[in-house]
Design a protein around this motif. Structure first.
Motif, PDB file in Angstrom:
ATOM      1  N   ASN A 287      20.437   1.298 -46.953  1.00 55.79           N
ATOM      2  CA  ASN A 287      18.387   1.298 -47.460  1.00 55.79           C
ATOM      3  C   ASN A 287      17.182   0.452 -47.104  1.00 55.79           C
ATOM      4  N   ARG A 288      17.415   1.081 -46.284  1.00 58.24           N
ATOM      5  CA  ARG A 288      16.074   0.255 -45.606  1.00 58.24           C
ATOM      6  C   ARG A 288      15.344   1.026 -44.603  1.00 58.24           C
ATOM      7  N   GLU A 289      14.318   1.249 -44.649  1.00 59.26           N
ATOM      8  CA  GLU A 289      13.648   1.173 -42.879  1.00 59.26           C
ATOM      9  C   GLU A 289      12.332   0.282 -42.357  1.00 59.26           C
ATOM     10  N   ALA A 290      12.429  -0.512 -43.311  1.00 57.56           N
ATOM     11  CA  ALA A 290      11.274  -1.419 -42.675  1.00 57.56           C
ATOM     12  C   ALA A 290      11.771  -2.876 -41.718  1.00 57.56           C
ATOM     13  N   PRO A 291      11.542  -3.521 -40.726  1.00 65.63           N
ATOM     14  CA  PRO A 291      12.628  -3.997 -39.963  1.00 65.63           C
ATOM     15  C   PRO A 291      13.076  -5.485 -41.072  1.00 65.63           C
ATOM     16  N   ASP A 292      13.791  -5.919 -40.233  1.00 64.39           N
ATOM     17  CA  ASP A 292      14.221  -6.949 -41.033  1.00 64.39           C
ATOM     18  C   ASP A 292      13.962  -8.290 -39.894  1.00 64.39           C
ATOM     19  N   LEU A 293      13.473  -8.008 -38.999  1.00 60.49           N
ATOM     20  CA  LEU A 293      12.675  -9.169 -38.232  1.00 60.49           C
ATOM     21  C   LEU A 293      11.463  -7.851 -37.187  1.00 60.49           C
ATOM     22  N   ILE A 294      10.380  -8.916 -37.358  1.00 58.13           N
ATOM     23  CA  ILE A 294       9.073  -8.322 -36.334  1.00 58.13           C
ATOM     24  C   ILE A 294       8.663  -9.424 -35.839  1.00 58.13           C
ATOM     25  N   TRP A 295       7.915  -9.124 -34.672  1.00 56.03           N
ATOM     26  CA  TRP A 295       6.900 -10.013 -34.170  1.00 56.03           C
ATOM     27  C   TRP A 295       5.970  -9.288 -33.664  1.00 56.03           C
ATOM     28  N   THR A 296       4.915  -9.992 -33.470  1.00 60.80           N
ATOM     29  CA  THR A 296       3.873  -8.893 -32.697  1.00 60.80           C
ATOM     30  C   THR A 296       2.409  -9.931 -32.260  1.00 60.80           C
ATOM     31  N   LEU A 297       2.269  -8.987 -31.330  1.00 59.76           N
ATOM     32  CA  LEU A 297       1.043 -10.116 -30.568  1.00 59.76           C
ATOM     33  C   LEU A 297      -1.063  -9.359 -30.937  1.00 59.76           C
ATOM     34  N   PHE A 298      -1.918 -10.462 -31.820  1.00 65.14           N
ATOM     35  CA  PHE A 298      -2.370  -9.732 -32.165  1.00 65.14           C
ATOM     36  C   PHE A 298      -3.513 -10.697 -30.820  1.00 65.14           C
ATOM     37  N   GLU A 299      -4.226  -9.176 -30.573  1.00 66.76           N
ATOM     38  CA  GLU A 299      -5.884  -9.774 -29.288  1.00 66.76           C
ATOM     39  C   GLU A 299      -7.114  -9.885 -30.603  1.00 66.76           C
ATOM     40  N   TYR A 300      -7.598 -11.096 -30.426  1.00 67.32           N
ATOM     41  CA  TYR A 300      -9.034 -11.139 -31.668  1.00 67.32           C
ATOM     42  C   TYR A 300      -9.570 -11.462 -30.697  1.00 67.32           C
ATOM     43  N   PRO A 301     -11.336 -11.455 -30.099  1.00 66.28           N
ATOM     44  CA  PRO A 301     -11.895 -11.860 -29.361  1.00 66.28           C
ATOM     45  C   PRO A 301     -12.059 -13.036 -28.884  1.00 66.28           C
ATOM     46  N   ASN A 302     -12.113 -14.038 -29.784  1.00 69.71           N
ATOM     47  CA  ASN A 302     -11.576 -15.320 -28.360  1.00 69.71           C
ATOM     48  C   ASN A 302     -10.735 -16.559 -28.859  1.00 69.71           C
ATOM     49  N   PHE A 303      -9.107 -15.588 -28.687  1.00 67.96           N
ATOM     50  CA  PHE A 303      -7.844 -15.865 -29.194  1.00 67.96           C
ATOM     51  C   PHE A 303      -7.282 -15.190 -28.428  1.00 67.96           C
ATOM     52  N   ARG A 304      -5.607 -15.380 -28.973  1.00 65.70           N
ATOM     53  CA  ARG A 304      -4.668 -14.020 -29.372  1.00 65.70           C
ATOM     54  C   ARG A 304      -3.831 -14.980 -30.060  1.00 65.70           C
ATOM     55  N   LEU A 305      -3.073 -14.229 -31.670  1.00 64.22           N
ATOM     56  CA  LEU A 305      -2.526 -14.694 -32.364  1.00 64.22           C
ATOM     57  C   LEU A 305      -0.887 -14.434 -31.886  1.00 64.22           C
ATOM     58  N   SER A 306      -0.123 -14.764 -32.656  1.00 66.88           N
ATOM     59  CA  SER A 306       1.479 -14.141 -32.452  1.00 66.88           C
ATOM     60  C   SER A 306       2.263 -14.654 -33.573  1.00 66.88           C
ATOM     61  N   LEU A 307       2.602 -13.594 -34.728  1.00 65.30           N
ATOM     62  CA  LEU A 307       3.085 -14.294 -35.850  1.00 65.30           C
ATOM     63  C   LEU A 307       5.495 -13.543 -35.875  1.00 65.30           C
ATOM     64  N   ARG A 308       5.695 -13.910 -36.845  1.00 64.27           N
ATOM     65  CA  ARG A 308       7.186 -13.325 -36.777  1.00 64.27           C
ATOM     66  C   ARG A 308       6.954 -13.428 -37.997  1.00 64.27           C
ATOM     67  N   CYS A 309       7.837 -12.659 -38.686  1.00 58.75           N
ATOM     68  CA  CYS A 309       8.489 -12.648 -39.662  1.00 58.75           C
ATOM     69  C   CYS A 309      10.238 -12.553 -39.566  1.00 58.75           C
ATOM     70  N   ASN A 310      10.802 -13.842 -39.750  1.00 64.49           N
ATOM     71  CA  ASN A 310      12.448 -12.914 -39.437  1.00 64.49           C
ATOM     72  C   ASN A 310      13.376 -13.046 -40.614  1.00 64.49           C
ATOM     73  N   LEU A 311      13.826 -12.219 -41.307  1.00 62.33           N
ATOM     74  CA  LEU A 311      14.793 -12.110 -42.693  1.00 62.33           C
ATOM     75  C   LEU A 311      16.411 -12.578 -42.033  1.00 62.33           C
ATOM     76  N   ASN A 312      16.238 -13.186 -40.895  1.00 66.89           N
ATOM     77  CA  ASN A 312      17.153 -13.933 -40.564  1.00 66.89           C
ATOM     78  C   ASN A 312      17.885 -14.989 -40.161  1.00 66.89           C
TER      79      ASN A 312
END
Ligand SMILES: NC(=O)c1ccc[n+]([C@@H]2O[C@H](COP(=O)([O-])OP(=O)(O)OC[C@H]3O[C@@H](n4cnc5c(N)ncnc54)[C@H](O)[C@@H]3O)[C@@H](O)[C@H]2O)c1
Length: 452
Positions: A287-312
């Motif tokens: 019963n799920r479409e949303a991932p239970d682990l997601i990792w994203t790399l974002f580009e901002y003008p002055n830095f790069r950002l790594s975000l992670r959410c892990n439900l495990n």
């Protein structure tokens, strides 16, 4: 006081409305009398109503009741059990309804607290602004990019206070982090990382279904709103975060908290330029479409950002800012700044391949330029410094109090719809990248996310 008596604040609202309503207010359903910009006179209570009184709705209702000069007058929810809970938390008789428009029609409501699933945020915010109510809307502010801009328009066109509910924007810990970041103490910050992980069914939104849930106790059609029609499904109603029609998954649920903090600390006032996500459904497969682990790399003008959410896997909520002069970490309510060792040192690594004579000469030269301090000339080397919120500090209360203050003073909210739009778009970009398996690029000119 009943609806037929007019007190000082209603007199102010009515007279301003009479001047302005005909020319500039395009109302949806609520009555025109409430549509003009007005504030709550100093000394008067802010009378609020809660729309959506589930888990977070009850939490922010309690926070609002702990703020000085507030009063709850009404609540709206689609499930009987939650209306009962709302009445219990209110601690006094209040008007309750399953139709939020009945709340917006009331003269005795100055502000609404919206804590519905994400797919209802925009519609209720727009209607509330048009009805002359100030709005505290839960995060993520929007379900789509288009909604985010429509919410900004509603705030601006109707001159309402709109505050988004990512409470770390009002946290004293994040305020200190912002001060340190702006001071330059970290040097050039080129990389930021944050994560927020959980390891249980509740964290994965696999909530129990209340035993009395049924089509008799729940207004299922109203829940669906503009989402695709389908027959009654309590799993979708109570675990809506797992489904894309109603929620924004981990980026909307948890990234937005981290993004709000990072945008505040680093002074970011626009969505990121690009985002690339990876993840999957590894464990909570039903019963799920949303991932239970997601990792994203974002580009901002002055830095790069790594975000992670892990439900495990459970680990502390942490964000880190990596600068040339220091590293700043916020772990739960503790902020630590650890300076980098930037004292001059002779090269040690690459000269290992030099002949002894050259190595010795190099080191002698270096020492000439960097003499050992004489007695009495030594200075201290800075080491890690920590700041901690006092026991019982609750940034949720500070955030709500900031909203109530904006309602009274008409000063813009600390986290208005423009702020909320930027973090919500970042979350939308993370989802766009994950579900389309591509790099998501923000096109500011066309106000849309596109494939890079
Ligand atoms: N700021 C935070 O820390 C925080 C924490 C949790 C949740 N949230 C946000 O709060 C919102 C609600 O989350 P929740 O965990 O309380 O969900 P929930 O499912 O517990 O509660 C949502 C409630 O909204 C009601 N609802 C749905 N559509 C409605 C409508 N059209 N009119 C009136 N009521 C309606 C439902 O009946 C339900 O009781 C979400 O946007 C979520 O992201 C924020």
């Amino acid at each position: 006081m009943d609806d037929h008596q007019m007190n000082r604040r209603e007199f102010m609202g009515a007279s301003t409305a009479a001047l302005g309503a005909a020319s500039k207010i395009n109302l949806l359903s609520p009555r025109p009398l409430q549509a003009a910009p007005r504030g709550v006179p100093a000394g008067d209570k802010v009378r609020f109503a809660s729309i959506g009184t589930g888990v977070e709705g009850c939490t922010i209702m309690k926070a609002a009741l702990r703020c000085p000069g507030t009063e709850i007058v009404a609540a709206c929810d689609l499930y009987d059990g939650r209306l009962t809970a709302a009445r219990e938390y209110a601690g006094k008789p209040i008007f309750t309804t399953k139709d939020y428009r009945a709340i917006l029609d009331r003269n005795d409501v100055d502000a609404v607290l919206i804590a519905t699933p994400d797919h209802w945020h925009a519609r209720i915010t727009q209607d509330a602004c048009a009805a002359g109510k100030d709005v505290y809307c839960e995060k993520p502010m929007s379900h789509t990019v288009e909604e985010a801009f429509a919410m900004v328009d509603a705030m601006q066109n109707h001159k309402r206070i709109v505050q988004v509910g990512s409470q770390c924007r009002s946290s004293i810990v994040y305020a200190k982090a912002r001060e340190i970041f702006a001071s330059g103490a970290l040097g050039q910050v080129t990389a930021v990382e944050a994560c927020l992980d959980r390891n249980d069914a509740s964290g994965a939104w696999v909530y129990p279904i209340p035993p009395d849930a049924s089509e008799q106790t729940i207004d299922w059609n109203q829940f669906l709103g503009d989402a695709p029609k389908r027959s009654y499904d309590p799993v979708r109603f109570f675990r809506w975060r797992c489904f894309r029609d109603y929620g924004e998954g981990l980026p909307g649920d948890l990234y937005v908290h981290m993004l709000t903090g990072i945008h505040y600390v680093a002074g970011i006032t626009a969505p990121p330029l690009r985002a690339a996500s990876m993840g999957g459904i590894f464990r909570w497969t039903e019963n799920r479409e949303a991932p239970d682990l997601i990792w994203t790399l974002f580009e901002y003008p002055n830095f790069r950002l790594s975000l992670r959410c892990n439900l495990n896997n459970e680990s502390p909520a942490v964000s880190r800012y990596f600068g040339t002069k220091g590293t700043m970490e916020i772990k739960n309510d503790v902020l630590t700044v650890t300076p980098q060792d930037t004292a001059p040192k002779p090269e040690g690594y690459s000269i290992q391949g030099w002949p002894l004579k050259l190595r010795t000469e190099y080191l002698q030269e270096w020492r000439k330029d960097h003499p050992e301090p004489l007695p009495g000339q030594y200075t201290l080397i800075p080491s890690a410094e920590s700041f901690e919120a006092p026991p019982h500090y609750d940034y949720q209360i500070d955030h709500m109090n900031n909203f109530m203050e904006s309602v009274r003073t008409r000063q813009p909210s600390v986290e208005d719809a423009i702020y909320g739009k930027n973090t919500a778009i970042a979350a939308h970009m993370a989802n766009y990248s994950y579900f389309n398996k591509c790099l998501a690029m923000w096109n500011e000119g066309e106000r849309k996310i596109q494939t890079a």
